[in-house]
Design an enzyme around this catalytic site. Sequence first.
Site, mmCIF file in Angstrom:
data_model
loop_
_atom_site.group_PDB
_atom_site.id
_atom_site.type_symbol
_atom_site.label_atom_id
_atom_site.label_comp_id
_atom_site.label_asym_id
_atom_site.label_seq_id
_atom_site.Cartn_x
_atom_site.Cartn_y
_atom_site.Cartn_z
ATOM 1 N N CYS A 143 -18.445 -50.165 -13.360
ATOM 2 C CA CYS A 143 -17.558 -51.296 -13.040
ATOM 3 C C CYS A 143 -18.196 -52.318 -12.107
ATOM 4 C CB CYS A 143 -16.260 -50.788 -12.450
ATOM 5 S SG CYS A 143 -15.380 -49.633 -13.526
ATOM 6 N N HIS B 5 -12.749 -56.366 -8.957
ATOM 7 C CA HIS B 5 -12.730 -55.553 -10.166
ATOM 8 C C HIS B 5 -11.290 -55.177 -10.481
ATOM 9 C CE1 HIS B 5 -13.249 -52.533 -13.115
ATOM 10 N NE2 HIS B 5 -12.968 -51.531 -12.296
ATOM 11 N N ASN C 145 -8.517 -51.775 -17.375
ATOM 12 C CA ASN C 145 -9.824 -51.691 -16.724
ATOM 13 C C ASN C 145 -10.907 -51.813 -17.796
ATOM 14 O OD1 ASN C 145 -12.222 -50.940 -15.472
ATOM 15 N ND2 ASN C 145 -11.342 -49.200 -14.380
#
Length: 325
Positions: free
Chosen positions: A115, A252, A282
Amino acid sequence: MTLIRSEIIGHGHYLPAKILTNDDLSKMVETNDEWISTRTGIKQRHIVTDELTSDMAVAAAQKAIASAGISVEDVDLVITATVTPDNTTPAVSAKIGGKLGVKSGTPTFDISAACSGFVYALTMADNMIRLRQAKCAVVIGAESLSKIVDWTDRNTCVLFGDGAGAVVLRACEGKGDNTDTGILSTRLYSDGSHYDSLKSTGGVSSTQTAGFIWMDGKEVFKYAINSLSQAAEDVMADAGVKAEDIDLLIPHQANIRIINGVGQKLGLPEEKVVVTVNNHGNTSAASIPLALSESFENGKIKKGDLVVLTAMGAGFTSGGALIRI
């Protein structure tokens, strides 16, 4: 004395047409919209059908190049952040560069930092531009996470989605202070003691399979807010900028509680914190460039704005970037 900076001159993103809502998921595993929404903030996610990671990356990159108003001939560097490349080898960036039609000899490579991948890739491109090893870079974050999600595990399958985002960076001259346009500071970190807290259950040398995403949710949550906040604070301190100077924070997009926690820790009002996790889920390395590109499109980002990017992912990796648009 002038120095070289890297400015963002173009942006683009791509999301698969297929949308998987929380209600759809409730028909696949024991869950429901309220349970997912209250814990994560996610309402839906986009899922690839016949697209590959390279297809999404190329679409996002082409939009970024068009947005920049340049020719693909101007591109002399391609970096892609991903943990879901088309093949184990070669790097998906080579395929992307070929499909884009970049000139022969252009360096292309991948970065795997989960990520945090886009911030890592952006930092590498910025470093190469500042060292005059490149003048115009396409930096991409692209993921097909649905390919490594266990759709019987309700703790993880509700979280992830697919997509891609890209920016074009170009060398520009600056004075060397925080009034410059472009990337003003970056920071990268890793803490391998948490290697097993968020990972794939497979791998080339271990199981000869891709495996599925597995994570210790409590451990990740506990680490995330502090690491995301620290990265943001560090890049601001490096550039001599305070939180009140920031126009937009793009963290993020993992979980709404983490996003809100970071905003609160930095003392930023809600309107300065970008949230796309509700629509995207996500998307790992694609998360920040997707949110960045959408923020350009919807007018949240304006010329001259100070924008902070901050990320944390498996590894545990983390990083931040401070950019004046």
